[in-house]
Write a protein that holds these residues in place. Structure first.
Motif, PDB file in Angstrom:
ATOM      1  N   ILE A   1      -9.346  46.674 -18.160  1.00 32.06           N
ATOM      2  CA  ILE A   1      -9.116  47.722 -19.160  1.00 32.06           C
ATOM      3  C   ILE A   1      -8.770  49.083 -18.537  1.00 32.06           C
ATOM      4  CG2 ILE A   1     -11.491  48.521 -19.528  1.00 32.06           C
ATOM      5  CD1 ILE A   1     -10.745  48.099 -22.593  1.00 32.06           C
ATOM      6  N   ARG A   2      -9.186  49.302 -17.315  1.00 27.88           N
ATOM      7  CA  ARG A   2      -8.847  50.567 -16.642  1.00 27.88           C
ATOM      8  C   ARG A   2      -7.443  50.517 -16.040  1.00 27.88           C
ATOM      9  NH1 ARG A   2     -13.252  53.471 -14.001  1.00 27.88           N
ATOM     10  NH2 ARG A   2     -14.883  53.650 -15.558  1.00 27.88           N
ATOM     11  N   ARG A   3      -7.130  49.380 -15.402  1.00 26.84           N
ATOM     12  CA  ARG A   3      -5.861  49.308 -14.651  1.00 26.84           C
ATOM     13  C   ARG A   3      -4.688  48.938 -15.539  1.00 26.84           C
ATOM     14  NH1 ARG A   3      -6.308  45.525 -10.084  1.00 26.84           N
ATOM     15  NH2 ARG A   3      -8.206  44.761 -11.048  1.00 26.84           N
ATOM     16  N   HIS A   4      -4.956  48.132 -16.592  1.00 25.54           N
ATOM     17  CA  HIS A   4      -3.865  47.704 -17.489  1.00 25.54           C
ATOM     18  C   HIS A   4      -4.287  47.918 -18.939  1.00 25.54           C
ATOM     19  CE1 HIS A   4      -1.998  45.958 -13.970  1.00 25.54           C
ATOM     20  NE2 HIS A   4      -3.138  45.349 -13.707  1.00 25.54           N
ATOM     21  N   PRO A   5      -4.527  49.191 -19.311  1.00 23.50           N
ATOM     22  CA  PRO A   5      -5.091  49.453 -20.644  1.00 23.50           C
ATOM     23  C   PRO A   5      -4.194  48.998 -21.790  1.00 23.50           C
ATOM     24  CG  PRO A   5      -4.457  51.509 -19.557  1.00 23.50           C
ATOM     25  CD  PRO A   5      -4.330  50.419 -18.537  1.00 23.50           C
ATOM     26  N   ILE A   6      -2.879  49.090 -21.630  1.00 28.73           N
ATOM     27  CA  ILE A   6      -2.009  48.725 -22.763  1.00 28.73           C
ATOM     28  C   ILE A   6      -2.088  47.232 -23.035  1.00 28.73           C
ATOM     29  CG2 ILE A   6       0.386  48.659 -23.606  1.00 28.73           C
ATOM     30  CD1 ILE A   6       0.792  51.332 -22.146  1.00 28.73           C
ATOM     31  N   ASP A   7      -2.033  46.424 -21.967  1.00 30.28           N
ATOM     32  CA  ASP A   7      -2.145  44.965 -22.142  1.00 30.28           C
ATOM     33  C   ASP A   7      -3.506  44.602 -22.716  1.00 30.28           C
ATOM     34  OD1 ASP A   7       0.363  44.403 -21.130  1.00 30.28           O
ATOM     35  OD2 ASP A   7      -0.356  44.431 -19.066  1.00 30.28           O
ATOM     36  N   ALA A   8      -4.544  45.248 -22.188  1.00 30.21           N
ATOM     37  CA  ALA A   8      -5.901  44.928 -22.657  1.00 30.21           C
ATOM     38  C   ALA A   8      -6.057  45.322 -24.127  1.00 30.21           C
ATOM     39  CB  ALA A   8      -6.939  45.636 -21.793  1.00 30.21           C
ATOM     40  N   LEU A   9      -5.666  46.548 -24.447  1.00 29.79           N
ATOM     41  CA  LEU A   9      -5.921  47.037 -25.812  1.00 29.79           C
ATOM     42  C   LEU A   9      -5.054  46.343 -26.857  1.00 29.79           C
ATOM     43  CD1 LEU A   9      -6.414  50.847 -25.080  1.00 29.79           C
ATOM     44  CD2 LEU A   9      -8.156  49.130 -25.580  1.00 29.79           C
ATOM     45  N   SER A  10      -3.861  45.904 -26.456  1.00 28.58           N
ATOM     46  CA  SER A  10      -3.012  45.232 -27.454  1.00 28.58           C
ATOM     47  C   SER A  10      -3.537  43.829 -27.777  1.00 28.58           C
ATOM     48  CB  SER A  10      -1.553  45.175 -26.989  1.00 28.58           C
ATOM     49  OG  SER A  10      -1.486  44.424 -25.813  1.00 28.58           O
ATOM     50  N   SER A  11      -4.505  43.340 -26.981  1.00 28.52           N
ATOM     51  CA  SER A  11      -5.104  42.029 -27.263  1.00 28.52           C
ATOM     52  C   SER A  11      -6.339  42.138 -28.160  1.00 28.52           C
ATOM     53  CB  SER A  11      -5.541  41.358 -25.955  1.00 28.52           C
ATOM     54  OG  SER A  11      -4.504  41.344 -25.029  1.00 28.52           O
ATOM     55  N   ILE A  12      -6.682  43.371 -28.527  1.00 29.78           N
ATOM     56  CA  ILE A  12      -7.935  43.591 -29.275  1.00 29.78           C
ATOM     57  C   ILE A  12      -7.642  44.028 -30.710  1.00 29.78           C
ATOM     58  CG2 ILE A  12      -9.942  45.130 -29.450  1.00 29.78           C
ATOM     59  CD1 ILE A  12     -10.017  45.331 -26.470  1.00 29.78           C
ATOM     60  N   GLY A  13      -8.389  43.448 -31.656  1.00 27.42           N
ATOM     61  CA  GLY A  13      -8.421  43.971 -33.022  1.00 27.42           C
ATOM     62  C   GLY A  13      -9.823  44.484 -33.257  1.00 27.42           C
ATOM     63  N   VAL A  14      -9.948  45.603 -33.958  1.00 25.01           N
ATOM     64  CA  VAL A  14     -11.291  46.174 -34.085  1.00 25.01           C
ATOM     65  C   VAL A  14     -11.556  46.736 -35.482  1.00 25.01           C
ATOM     66  CG1 VAL A  14     -10.530  48.381 -33.094  1.00 25.01           C
ATOM     67  CG2 VAL A  14     -12.936  47.786 -32.988  1.00 25.01           C
ATOM     68  N   VAL A  15     -12.774  46.495 -35.951  1.00 26.91           N
ATOM     69  CA  VAL A  15     -13.264  47.176 -37.153  1.00 26.91           C
ATOM     70  C   VAL A  15     -14.476  47.977 -36.697  1.00 26.91           C
ATOM     71  CG1 VAL A  15     -14.259  46.918 -39.454  1.00 26.91           C
ATOM     72  CG2 VAL A  15     -12.445  45.362 -38.697  1.00 26.91           C
ATOM     73  N   PHE A  16     -14.331  49.299 -36.739  1.00 26.34           N
ATOM     74  CA  PHE A  16     -15.409  50.165 -36.269  1.00 26.34           C
ATOM     75  C   PHE A  16     -16.513  50.309 -37.311  1.00 26.34           C
ATOM     76  CE2 PHE A  16     -11.955  51.796 -33.497  1.00 26.34           C
ATOM     77  CZ  PHE A  16     -12.616  51.709 -32.280  1.00 26.34           C
ATOM     78  N   GLN A  17     -17.677  50.772 -36.817  1.00 25.05           N
ATOM     79  CA  GLN A  17     -18.830  50.980 -37.701  1.00 25.05           C
ATOM     80  C   GLN A  17     -18.477  51.994 -38.805  1.00 25.05           C
ATOM     81  OE1 GLN A  17     -22.382  51.908 -35.490  1.00 25.05           O
ATOM     82  NE2 GLN A  17     -23.672  51.954 -37.288  1.00 25.05           N
ATOM     83  N   GLN A  18     -17.805  53.075 -38.421  1.00 26.48           N
ATOM     84  CA  GLN A  18     -17.374  54.068 -39.405  1.00 26.48           C
ATOM     85  C   GLN A  18     -15.942  53.732 -39.803  1.00 26.48           C
ATOM     86  OE1 GLN A  18     -19.580  56.287 -40.253  1.00 26.48           O
ATOM     87  NE2 GLN A  18     -21.018  56.188 -38.538  1.00 26.48           N
ATOM     88  N   SER A  19     -15.676  53.782 -41.112  1.00 30.43           N
ATOM     89  CA  SER A  19     -14.321  53.451 -41.574  1.00 30.43           C
ATOM     90  C   SER A  19     -13.282  54.406 -40.984  1.00 30.43           C
ATOM     91  CB  SER A  19     -14.279  53.549 -43.102  1.00 30.43           C
ATOM     92  OG  SER A  19     -12.945  53.440 -43.523  1.00 30.43           O
ATOM     93  N   THR A  20     -12.133  53.866 -40.634  1.00 32.96           N
ATOM     94  CA  THR A  20     -11.071  54.720 -40.090  1.00 32.96           C
ATOM     95  C   THR A  20      -9.806  54.620 -40.938  1.00 32.96           C
ATOM     96  OG1 THR A  20     -10.406  52.931 -38.613  1.00 32.96           O
ATOM     97  CG2 THR A  20     -11.908  54.565 -37.693  1.00 32.96           C
ATOM     98  N   LEU A  21      -9.969  54.210 -42.207  1.00 34.33           N
ATOM     99  CA  LEU A  21      -8.802  54.142 -43.094  1.00 34.33           C
ATOM    100  C   LEU A  21      -8.463  55.542 -43.592  1.00 34.33           C
ATOM    101  CD1 LEU A  21      -9.800  51.045 -45.271  1.00 34.33           C
ATOM    102  CD2 LEU A  21      -7.992  51.140 -43.537  1.00 34.33           C
ATOM    103  N   ASP A  22      -7.175  55.767 -43.873  1.00 35.70           N
ATOM    104  CA  ASP A  22      -6.765  57.022 -44.519  1.00 35.70           C
ATOM    105  C   ASP A  22      -6.892  56.800 -46.025  1.00 35.70           C
ATOM    106  OD1 ASP A  22      -5.353  59.076 -45.780  1.00 35.70           O
ATOM    107  OD2 ASP A  22      -4.114  59.386 -43.998  1.00 35.70           O
ATOM    108  N   LEU A  23      -7.869  57.475 -46.625  1.00 42.27           N
ATOM    109  CA  LEU A  23      -8.196  57.214 -48.036  1.00 42.27           C
ATOM    110  C   LEU A  23      -7.066  57.612 -48.982  1.00 42.27           C
ATOM    111  CD1 LEU A  23     -11.926  58.404 -48.178  1.00 42.27           C
ATOM    112  CD2 LEU A  23     -11.031  56.110 -47.778  1.00 42.27           C
ATOM    113  N   ASP A  24      -6.234  58.565 -48.561  1.00 42.61           N
ATOM    114  CA  ASP A  24      -5.167  59.041 -49.451  1.00 42.61           C
ATOM    115  C   ASP A  24      -3.907  58.187 -49.377  1.00 42.61           C
ATOM    116  OD1 ASP A  24      -6.666  61.162 -50.476  1.00 42.61           O
ATOM    117  OD2 ASP A  24      -6.308  62.296 -48.632  1.00 42.61           O
ATOM    118  N   LEU A  25      -3.816  57.371 -48.334  1.00 48.12           N
ATOM    119  CA  LEU A  25      -2.668  56.458 -48.247  1.00 48.12           C
ATOM    120  C   LEU A  25      -2.960  55.191 -49.050  1.00 48.12           C
ATOM    121  CD1 LEU A  25      -1.487  56.374 -44.506  1.00 48.12           C
ATOM    122  CD2 LEU A  25      -0.355  57.442 -46.462  1.00 48.12           C
TER     123      LEU A  25
END
Ligand SMILES: Nc1ncnc2c1ncn2[C@@H]1O[C@H](COP(=O)(O)OP(=O)(O)OP(=O)(O)O)[C@@H](O)[C@H]1O
Ligand SMILES: [Mg+2]
Length: 256
Positions: free
Chosen positions: A70-94
């Protein structure tokens, strides 16, 4: 390192001042495994997710996602992850569509591919009817479903769910858990599901118990029950482990 693992952590630590939020955590998750991460308030669950999603860096140790450091190849690592965080991160107005489309474009999907994936995921979750509604107008359960749909649009190999059922009634909670378990098996997804509600992870392939930043147990729900010999339920086994850790901390004079 086990290069076949969807997720591998080796002796990962993170401190905040005097607080050891994670203390030499080692963990591997394979494709199609649903792993429950059980821990009381302050156990270190969200800290772990923050490291896995690159929000913060670990002080020491290594993290690999699908073989990518995750440090050396963050884009490859992060594009393999889907995440639902504890706090909602949706845009309520969209609208639902707006939120989902934004995510697809961030992940570099073409407009036509985004449209196609959004339509098919909405259908799978029986959410097509709310596609053009603002998120603000949705119930808590449906907002969580939108977050789950969003986390799947770029076809991750590893799904991270941090207390994704907070605020849901028991039926919606059960339905979300069942959706994720079936996705896990159908799409070979590795899932890390954090919670302090023991009932949610009864069907997990493995349960990892985290307490004060340390892994206290990592085994199947059945084995955990047998090993703890603590009575009748997984909940008893969990509390027994955590209380035992408290006692050990007092005996050794640790600040717990
Ligand atoms: N940004 C921060 N600054 C300082 N301390 C922090 C920070 N984030 C977390 N901590 C501390 O690290 C420890 C682990 O917190 P964390 O949020 O990871 O626990 P958690 O298992 O997610 O708890 P909960 O079930 O309440 O969400 C706690 O002692 C917390 O106070
Ligand atoms: Mg948390």
């Amino acid at each position: 390192m086990n290069s076949d693992a969807a997720l591998e952590l080796i002796t990962v630590s993170k401190t905040y001042g005097q607080i050891k939020a994670l203390d030499k955590v080692s963990l591997a998750i394979q494709s199609s495994q649903f792993v429950g991460l059980l821990g009381q308030n302050g156990a270190g669950k969200t800290t772990l997710f923050q490291l896995l999603t690159g929000l913060f860096n670990n002080d020491s140790g290594q993290i690999q996602v699908c073989g990518h450091d995750i440090r050396r190849h963050p884009i490859d690592a992060l594009s393999s992850i889907g995440v639902v965080f504890q706090q909602s991160t949706l845009d309520l107005d969209l609208t639902v569509q707006g939120n989902l489309k934004f995510h697809c474009l961030l992940h570099g999907l073409s407009r036509s591919e985004a449209e196609h994936r959004i339509a098919s995921e909405l259908e799978r979750f029986d959410m097509t009817a709310v596609r053009y509604q603002p998120v603000r107008s949705l119930s808590g359960g449906n907002r969580r479903k939108v977050e789950l749909i969003r986390s799947l649009l770029h076809r991750p190999r590893l799904l991270l769910m941090d207390e994704a059922t907070v605020g849901l009634d028991p039926e919606s909670r059960k339905s979300l858990v069942n959706h994720v378990i079936s996705l896990c098996k159908e799409r070979d997804l590795a899932v890390l599901w954090s919670t302090h509600i023991v009932e949610e992870i009864q069907q997990a392939d493995r349960v990892v118990v985290l307490d004060k930043g340390k892994i206290l147990a990592d085994s199947s729900p059945d084995k955990l029950l047998a090993e703890e010999d603590s009575g009748v339920s997984l909940s008893d086994a969990f509390l027994h482990l955590v209380n035992l850790n408290k006692t050990i901390g007092v005996v050794h004079g640790h600040a717990c």
